[in-house]
Design a protein around this motif. Sequence first.
Motif, PDB file in Angstrom:
ATOM      1  N   HIS A 237       0.832  -1.211   0.000  1.00 53.32           N
ATOM      2  CA  HIS A 237       0.000   0.000   0.000  1.00 53.32           C
ATOM      3  C   HIS A 237       0.860   1.251   0.000  1.00 53.32           C
ATOM      4  N   ARG A 238       2.094   1.145   0.526  1.00 48.35           N
ATOM      5  CA  ARG A 238       2.954   2.304   0.589  1.00 48.35           C
ATOM      6  C   ARG A 238       3.422   2.759  -0.784  1.00 48.35           C
TER       7      ARG A 238
ATOM      8  N   VAL B 102       1.749   3.689  -3.093  1.00 46.07           N
ATOM      9  CA  VAL B 102       0.880   4.737  -3.627  1.00 46.07           C
ATOM     10  C   VAL B 102       1.144   6.086  -2.965  1.00 46.07           C
ATOM     11  N   ASP B 103       2.166   6.169  -2.120  1.00 47.69           N
ATOM     12  CA  ASP B 103       2.427   7.424  -1.424  1.00 47.69           C
ATOM     13  C   ASP B 103       2.723   8.569  -2.374  1.00 47.69           C
TER      14      ASP B 103
ATOM     15  N   ALA C  42      -1.048  11.146  -6.221  1.00 49.00           N
ATOM     16  CA  ALA C  42      -2.187  11.958  -5.785  1.00 49.00           C
ATOM     17  C   ALA C  42      -3.463  11.304  -6.313  1.00 49.00           C
ATOM     18  N   GLN C  43      -4.393  10.995  -5.394  1.00 53.61           N
ATOM     19  CA  GLN C  43      -5.599  10.265  -5.776  1.00 53.61           C
ATOM     20  C   GLN C  43      -6.831  11.176  -5.670  1.00 53.61           C
TER      21      GLN C  43
ATOM     22  N   THR D 221       6.295  11.584  -9.156  1.00 51.70           N
ATOM     23  CA  THR D 221       4.929  11.697  -8.657  1.00 51.70           C
ATOM     24  C   THR D 221       3.952  11.291  -9.759  1.00 51.70           C
TER      25      THR D 221
ATOM     26  N   SER E 136      -9.833   4.087   0.169  1.00 52.78           N
ATOM     27  CA  SER E 136      -8.947   5.037   0.830  1.00 52.78           C
ATOM     28  C   SER E 136      -8.299   4.419   2.062  1.00 52.78           C
TER      29      SER E 136
ATOM     30  N   THR F  40      -5.695   1.704   0.897  1.00 45.91           N
ATOM     31  CA  THR F  40      -4.450   2.257   0.377  1.00 45.91           C
ATOM     32  C   THR F  40      -3.760   3.167   1.380  1.00 45.91           C
ATOM     33  N   ARG F  41      -4.462   3.453   2.491  1.00 47.74           N
ATOM     34  CA  ARG F  41      -3.945   4.361   3.517  1.00 47.74           C
ATOM     35  C   ARG F  41      -3.595   5.709   2.892  1.00 47.74           C
ATOM     36  N   ALA F  42      -4.434   6.153   2.011  1.00 47.61           N
ATOM     37  CA  ALA F  42      -4.207   7.418   1.318  1.00 47.61           C
ATOM     38  C   ALA F  42      -5.515   8.186   1.235  1.00 47.61           C
ATOM     39  N   ASN F  43      -5.399   9.486   1.108  1.00 43.94           N
ATOM     40  CA  ASN F  43      -6.579  10.338   1.002  1.00 43.94           C
ATOM     41  C   ASN F  43      -7.001  10.453  -0.464  1.00 43.94           C
TER      42      ASN F  43
END
Length: 577
Positions: free
Chosen positions: A210-211, A213-214, A217-218, A338, A365, A368-371
């Motif tokens: 999951h990291r 995808v850091d 930008a989603q 990016t 979200s 993926t632990r992402a916003n």
Amino acid sequence: MQFQNTTLSAEMLQAIATQNFTEMTEIQAKTIPLLLEGKDVIGKSNTGTGKTAAFSIPIIEQIPKDAEPFVYALILCPTRELAMQACEEIGKFAKFKRWVKPVAVYGGASMERQIHALKNGANIVVGTPGRVLDHLRRRTLKLEHLRTIVLDEADEMLNMGFREDIESVLAQTPEDRQTVLFSATMPPAILAITKQYQKDPQMVQIQSPHRTVDAIAQYAINVPMGRKTDALHLLLASKKPVSSMVFCNTKKMVDELTEALQNRGFAAVGLHGDMKQMQRTQVMNSFKNGRCNILIATDVAARGIDVKGVDAVFNYDLPQDHEYYIHRIGRTGRAGKTGKAITICSTAYNIISGRKQEQELRAISQYTRANIEELNLPTSAEMKQEALDQLQQRLQEQCSSAAPSEEAVQLAEQLIAAGTPAETLLALLLQEEITAATKNLPAFDIPKPIRKGKRSGAATVKLHINVGRKERMAPNFILGALVEATELSGSEFGKIDIYDKFTTVEVPAAEASNIVASMQSTKINGHAVKVKLFEERSNYRSGGGRSGNGRSDRFRRDHAYSSKNNSGSYNRKKRRG
């Protein structure tokens, strides 16, 4: 760990250096030593982490220079593209070991050429399960001397229905072989294979995928039903990605979307499993060399494809699995760069809508632990203004950094001397620049779906529902069915008028087509209903009443209802003839 600090051969280190690799990835650092020791390995790793090198390097290293012309290693892959890619990568690592001969075998390609390559001393075979079995049945591929078998993307092979083929291949390999398995997920079927076919396997699990995808930008956008292609058009025109991938859930949608974008002037190509190998190769070549900058694909077709430099990923359909989402957006934001991922959500009921949509995006979200930020589509006016701003900036930079030629100055002076106003001359020249800068911009806008509360001043239309008081309709029946079918809030709907044989409902104009589509095949209070736009007519008969200016007593007794008021009750007003 650096490759130079390992015990790899000089030929291998030289090949690695030619690819500008210096530092091992986590999966490589943990896996290569175990494979060189002959251990069975389970690698939990997703695409883009360097796992092909992790199993390729040890396999190549263990094939001696004086090796007999036998197949020493077999790598099974889920797709033709992944098999071709893995074989190509193995060839790069074996560049200075001329005795290592990798061959790819897969469906859709010439069997005769593959047979010739296998007979010509192939000692590493990379292939899809079906074609490998074909060669085993023909005895053109023999595995009696096999030392290592690799199941790459094992979870995907099982999802594609290859379990029986995999087990059939494994049954024809020596018992003392080394068995290596790589998978992004570990479902029970994978664990069953490892238990049955591996001996004391070593688990290698890198840091959560999951990291990866850091650096991406989603975003997500909501558009009315039937406007997703228009939305994608606006996004491509406004974001202007140099290279992008668009993911669909079905082959049919890939074909339809590819044709739609091509008709709108975009250089788009489609990729899915029903295409012949020659077509697939042409598609990938055109995308990699930049002749086409938009690749539209299904998850299975794109699995394992290594495409560098993708600026943006668009989810035309939400993926059916969270892991697919990871694989999709992982196409961008690679190699320290990016990236951008945008999911297009339709408000059509039973596709993605309302609370269901929000829940699904929230789950992704969290996974993926992402916003995932909500993105607003640009309007045609905003896009035109942006193009004009960029034109102005470019012209100002040119004026400050370059001088016009003597011919240009002389012509300008002659025109002004002949009576042409300088402002008119400049405006005419600028008009040509403006036309060129804005000619490919979309000339349409997409209304924003109404999500929370009725917008003040929003345009409304009436819908006609073919049930009324004779079917014992009540406002709560109508409103409840509308809310359930569309998942809009009750406050989105306006006045509900119930007549003898039909009902009218005020709805936001921007949502009218969505609501009509969502209500098809719906039942209200046990009655199947048909919903359409209400046609205002003078002297409209309410169903059984007299025509003309007069109305029947029953019509006079009909009531008009609005949606719920703040107290939760229904406002009811007498309607008088």
